[in-house]
Write a protein that holds these residues in place. Structure first.
Motif, PDB file in Angstrom:
ATOM      1  N   SER A 117       0.856  -1.188   0.000  1.00  0.00           N
ATOM      2  CA  SER A 117       0.000   0.000   0.000  1.00  0.00           C
ATOM      3  C   SER A 117       0.888   1.232   0.000  1.00  0.00           C
ATOM      4  CB  SER A 117      -0.934   0.005   1.223  1.00  0.00           C
ATOM      5  OG  SER A 117      -0.176   0.130   2.426  1.00  0.00           O
ATOM      6  N   PHE A 118       0.249   2.386  -0.195  1.00  0.00           N
ATOM      7  CA  PHE A 118       0.935   3.672  -0.196  1.00  0.00           C
ATOM      8  C   PHE A 118       0.400   4.472   0.983  1.00  0.00           C
ATOM      9  CE2 PHE A 118       0.849   8.108  -2.228  1.00  0.00           C
ATOM     10  CZ  PHE A 118       2.116   8.425  -1.778  1.00  0.00           C
ATOM     11  N   ASN A 119       1.282   4.939   1.835  1.00  0.00           N
ATOM     12  CA  ASN A 119       0.862   5.665   3.033  1.00  0.00           C
ATOM     13  C   ASN A 119       0.633   7.146   2.717  1.00  0.00           C
ATOM     14  OD1 ASN A 119       2.367   6.586   6.218  1.00  0.00           O
ATOM     15  ND2 ASN A 119       0.224   6.293   5.705  1.00  0.00           N
ATOM     16  N   VAL A 120      -0.598   7.596   2.957  1.00  0.00           N
ATOM     17  CA  VAL A 120      -0.967   9.012   2.812  1.00  0.00           C
ATOM     18  C   VAL A 120      -1.459   9.488   4.172  1.00  0.00           C
ATOM     19  CG1 VAL A 120      -2.519  10.668   1.699  1.00  0.00           C
ATOM     20  CG2 VAL A 120      -1.556   8.770   0.375  1.00  0.00           C
ATOM     21  N   PRO A 121      -0.692  10.318   4.882  1.00  0.00           N
ATOM     22  CA  PRO A 121      -1.096  10.733   6.228  1.00  0.00           C
ATOM     23  C   PRO A 121      -2.154  11.838   6.245  1.00  0.00           C
ATOM     24  CG  PRO A 121       1.063  11.629   5.699  1.00  0.00           C
ATOM     25  CD  PRO A 121       0.699  10.730   4.570  1.00  0.00           C
ATOM     26  N   GLN A 122      -2.275  12.603   5.150  1.00  0.00           N
ATOM     27  CA  GLN A 122      -3.207  13.740   5.135  1.00  0.00           C
ATOM     28  C   GLN A 122      -4.668  13.280   5.124  1.00  0.00           C
ATOM     29  OE1 GLN A 122      -0.664  13.259   3.031  1.00  0.00           O
ATOM     30  NE2 GLN A 122       0.350  15.173   2.451  1.00  0.00           N
ATOM     31  N   GLU A 123      -5.532  14.082   5.718  1.00  0.00           N
ATOM     32  CA  GLU A 123      -6.969  13.818   5.654  1.00  0.00           C
ATOM     33  C   GLU A 123      -7.449  14.046   4.230  1.00  0.00           C
ATOM     34  OE1 GLU A 123     -11.107  15.305   7.849  1.00  0.00           O
ATOM     35  OE2 GLU A 123      -9.143  15.853   8.679  1.00  0.00           O
ATOM     36  N   LEU A 124      -8.351  13.191   3.761  1.00  0.00           N
ATOM     37  CA  LEU A 124      -8.822  13.246   2.378  1.00  0.00           C
ATOM     38  C   LEU A 124     -10.316  13.549   2.317  1.00  0.00           C
ATOM     39  CD1 LEU A 124      -6.979  10.071   1.026  1.00  0.00           C
ATOM     40  CD2 LEU A 124      -6.339  12.447   0.586  1.00  0.00           C
ATOM     41  N   ASP A 125     -10.703  14.363   1.343  1.00  0.00           N
ATOM     42  CA  ASP A 125     -12.107  14.668   1.089  1.00  0.00           C
ATOM     43  C   ASP A 125     -12.629  13.628   0.103  1.00  0.00           C
ATOM     44  OD1 ASP A 125     -14.578  15.658   0.223  1.00  0.00           O
ATOM     45  OD2 ASP A 125     -13.943  17.755   0.462  1.00  0.00           O
ATOM     46  N   LEU A 126     -13.275  12.591   0.619  1.00  0.00           N
ATOM     47  CA  LEU A 126     -13.712  11.481  -0.231  1.00  0.00           C
ATOM     48  C   LEU A 126     -14.838  11.887  -1.169  1.00  0.00           C
ATOM     49  CD1 LEU A 126     -13.603   8.462   2.262  1.00  0.00           C
ATOM     50  CD2 LEU A 126     -11.792   9.369   0.811  1.00  0.00           C
ATOM     51  N   LEU A 127     -15.664  12.866  -0.765  1.00  0.00           N
ATOM     52  CA  LEU A 127     -16.757  13.312  -1.631  1.00  0.00           C
ATOM     53  C   LEU A 127     -16.215  13.973  -2.890  1.00  0.00           C
ATOM     54  CD1 LEU A 127     -19.385  14.704   0.929  1.00  0.00           C
ATOM     55  CD2 LEU A 127     -19.474  12.572  -0.385  1.00  0.00           C
ATOM     56  N   LYS A 128     -15.198  14.802  -2.735  1.00  0.00           N
ATOM     57  CA  LYS A 128     -14.579  15.431  -3.906  1.00  0.00           C
ATOM     58  C   LYS A 128     -13.937  14.369  -4.798  1.00  0.00           C
ATOM     59  CE  LYS A 128     -12.182  19.213  -3.735  1.00  0.00           C
ATOM     60  NZ  LYS A 128     -11.180  20.241  -3.333  1.00  0.00           N
ATOM     61  N   MET A 129     -13.343  13.384  -4.203  1.00  0.00           N
ATOM     62  CA  MET A 129     -12.728  12.308  -4.980  1.00  0.00           C
ATOM     63  C   MET A 129     -13.785  11.526  -5.765  1.00  0.00           C
ATOM     64  SD  MET A 129      -9.963  11.144  -2.059  1.00  0.00           S
ATOM     65  CE  MET A 129      -9.254   9.754  -2.917  1.00  0.00           C
ATOM     66  N   GLU A 130     -14.937  11.300  -5.155  1.00  0.00           N
ATOM     67  CA  GLU A 130     -16.024  10.598  -5.849  1.00  0.00           C
ATOM     68  C   GLU A 130     -16.533  11.416  -7.038  1.00  0.00           C
ATOM     69  OE1 GLU A 130     -17.049   7.635  -5.516  1.00  0.00           O
ATOM     70  OE2 GLU A 130     -16.780   6.937  -3.453  1.00  0.00           O
ATOM     71  N   LYS A 131     -16.593  12.739  -6.876  1.00  0.00           N
ATOM     72  CA  LYS A 131     -17.018  13.590  -7.993  1.00  0.00           C
ATOM     73  C   LYS A 131     -16.018  13.518  -9.140  1.00  0.00           C
ATOM     74  CE  LYS A 131     -19.604  16.936  -5.213  1.00  0.00           C
ATOM     75  NZ  LYS A 131     -19.660  18.349  -4.708  1.00  0.00           N
ATOM     76  N   ALA A 132     -14.753  13.486  -8.794  1.00  0.00           N
ATOM     77  CA  ALA A 132     -13.713  13.368  -9.821  1.00  0.00           C
ATOM     78  C   ALA A 132     -13.789  12.012 -10.525  1.00  0.00           C
ATOM     79  CB  ALA A 132     -12.338  13.571  -9.190  1.00  0.00           C
ATOM     80  N   ILE A 133     -14.082  10.967  -9.765  1.00  0.00           N
ATOM     81  CA  ILE A 133     -14.203   9.622 -10.335  1.00  0.00           C
ATOM     82  C   ILE A 133     -15.275   9.584 -11.415  1.00  0.00           C
ATOM     83  CG2 ILE A 133     -15.089   7.308  -9.780  1.00  0.00           C
ATOM     84  CD1 ILE A 133     -13.395   7.479  -7.189  1.00  0.00           C
ATOM     85  N   GLU A 134     -16.404  10.250 -11.169  1.00  0.00           N
ATOM     86  CA  GLU A 134     -17.505  10.262 -12.144  1.00  0.00           C
ATOM     87  C   GLU A 134     -17.050  10.817 -13.483  1.00  0.00           C
ATOM     88  OE1 GLU A 134     -20.835  12.322 -10.498  1.00  0.00           O
ATOM     89  OE2 GLU A 134     -20.956  11.016  -8.729  1.00  0.00           O
ATOM     90  N   LYS A 135     -16.149  11.787 -13.459  1.00  0.00           N
ATOM     91  CA  LYS A 135     -15.668  12.416 -14.695  1.00  0.00           C
ATOM     92  C   LYS A 135     -14.742  11.489 -15.492  1.00  0.00           C
ATOM     93  CE  LYS A 135     -15.867  17.198 -12.967  1.00  0.00           C
ATOM     94  NZ  LYS A 135     -16.659  17.789 -14.084  1.00  0.00           N
ATOM     95  N   LEU A 136     -14.151  10.503 -14.826  1.00  0.00           N
ATOM     96  CA  LEU A 136     -13.215   9.598 -15.485  1.00  0.00           C
ATOM     97  C   LEU A 136     -13.909   8.432 -16.176  1.00  0.00           C
ATOM     98  CD1 LEU A 136     -10.478   9.447 -12.699  1.00  0.00           C
ATOM     99  CD2 LEU A 136     -10.212  10.485 -14.967  1.00  0.00           C
ATOM    100  N   LEU A 137     -15.156   8.173 -15.811  1.00  0.00           N
ATOM    101  CA  LEU A 137     -15.859   7.026 -16.373  1.00  0.00           C
ATOM    102  C   LEU A 137     -16.202   7.251 -17.838  1.00  0.00           C
ATOM    103  CD1 LEU A 137     -18.271   6.231 -13.401  1.00  0.00           C
ATOM    104  CD2 LEU A 137     -16.037   5.227 -13.876  1.00  0.00           C
ATOM    105  N   GLY A 138     -16.239   6.176 -18.602  1.00  0.00           N
ATOM    106  CA  GLY A 138     -16.578   6.270 -20.012  1.00  0.00           C
ATOM    107  C   GLY A 138     -15.350   6.199 -20.900  1.00  0.00           C
ATOM    108  N   THR A 139     -15.537   6.576 -22.148  1.00  0.00           N
ATOM    109  CA  THR A 139     -14.489   6.477 -23.158  1.00  0.00           C
ATOM    110  C   THR A 139     -13.828   7.826 -23.379  1.00  0.00           C
ATOM    111  OG1 THR A 139     -15.725   4.700 -24.258  1.00  0.00           O
ATOM    112  CG2 THR A 139     -14.001   5.789 -25.529  1.00  0.00           C
ATOM    113  N   HIS A 140     -12.521   7.882 -23.175  1.00  0.00           N
ATOM    114  CA  HIS A 140     -11.752   9.124 -23.312  1.00  0.00           C
ATOM    115  C   HIS A 140     -10.363   8.810 -23.858  1.00  0.00           C
ATOM    116  CE1 HIS A 140     -14.739  11.047 -20.653  1.00  0.00           C
ATOM    117  NE2 HIS A 140     -14.552  10.029 -19.814  1.00  0.00           N
ATOM    118  N   ASP A 141      -9.684   9.853 -24.338  1.00  0.00           N
ATOM    119  CA  ASP A 141      -8.261   9.744 -24.641  1.00  0.00           C
ATOM    120  C   ASP A 141      -7.517  10.047 -23.342  1.00  0.00           C
ATOM    121  OD1 ASP A 141      -5.624   9.982 -25.429  1.00  0.00           O
ATOM    122  OD2 ASP A 141      -6.088  11.078 -27.269  1.00  0.00           O
TER     123      ASP A 141
END
Length: 246
Positions: free
Chosen positions: A129-153
């Motif tokens: 695994s990769f250790n990330v000590p900082q607190e993460l905003d999972l909601l923002k990450m989920e919003k970003a994930i939605e943009k990656l789905l589908g077919t793209h270059d």
């Protein structure tokens, strides 16, 4: 001539990746080919579903090879697991049709990436695994994930420079799950470019830290510039889970 399909599990820490190099003792492919040559008395070349980078692990890498040997699938399985190092395990051996090709016939892949999200590091999972000590905003990450789905270059999210081959890929699913301090990313798609998952994960983590905004996903997909995306996270947290065939 028999065509043999292998399902392979390995811990990639000690190796320079899947693909055989000049020093075959430092690659997964080289290790397996050496044992197969001892077993069959033939010069064997195995074909993997794709390369994994130095330090990357696999639960379900697929490979195939051709042989004149009369050994059964069970005998091949037993011999390989007896003589391979204990960080490479053959999970299954199957005789398949002569036209089966581990790379060309692959229709998709599933990868996992693990992040230990805690100020206190982990002794048990430090190599996986990769250790990330900082607190993460999972909601923002989920919003970003939605943009990656589908077919793209996805060339802007890869380590590729210029290539004549298509860099368009389809991501069918990205899951982000949290259990205690461990974050588990699951990526499912028709294929992934060189270091694409590690760069996507690094970008999502930097969005979660507030270093990048969610819109950076749209920007990199549009301008195709690698420098706009996040850092490439280490290979230690990456696993090839499964290869899909029709």
């Amino acid at each position: 001539m028999k065509n043999i399909k292998l399902t392979i599990e390995y811990d990639g820490r000690r190796y320079l990746g899947w693909q055989r190099l000049g020093n075959s003792e430092k690659t997964i492919q080289g290790k397996i080919e050496t044992v197969l040559a001892q077993m069959t008395g033939e010069e064997i070349e195995i074909i993997g579903s794709g390369r994994t980078d130095a330090g990357t692990h696999a639960r379900g890498q697929i490979a195939n090879f051709k042989t004149e040997s009369n050994l059964t699938s069970g005998e091949i399985l037993s011999f390989l697991n007896r003589y391979l190092p204990n960080d490479i395990v053959i999970k299954d051996v199957e005789e398949v049709g002569e036209r089966f090709h581990a790379r060309y016939n692959a229709k998709g892949k599933q990868y996992s990436y693990y992040v230990w999200n805690d100020v206190i590091p982990t002794a048990f999972y430090r190599h996986h695994s990769f250790n990330v000590p900082q607190e993460l905003d999972l909601l923002k990450m989920e919003k970003a994930i939605e943009k990656l789905l589908g077919t793209h270059d996805f060339i802007g999210f890869s380590a590729l420079k210029k290539t004549k081959k298509s860099t368009v890929r389809t991501i069918k699913e990205i899951r982000l799950e949290k259990e205690g301090s461990m974050l588990h990313f699951t990526f499912i798609g028709d294929g992934f470019l060189h270091k694409m998952i590690r760069i996507l994960t690094g970008t999502l983590l930097e969005i979660g830290m507030g270093k990048l905004e969610v819109d950076v996903i749209d920007e990199v997909l549009a301008n195709k510039i690698r420098q706009g995306a996040g850092e490439t996270v280490p290979a230690s947290g990456l696993f090839l889970d499964q290869v899909f065939y029709s």
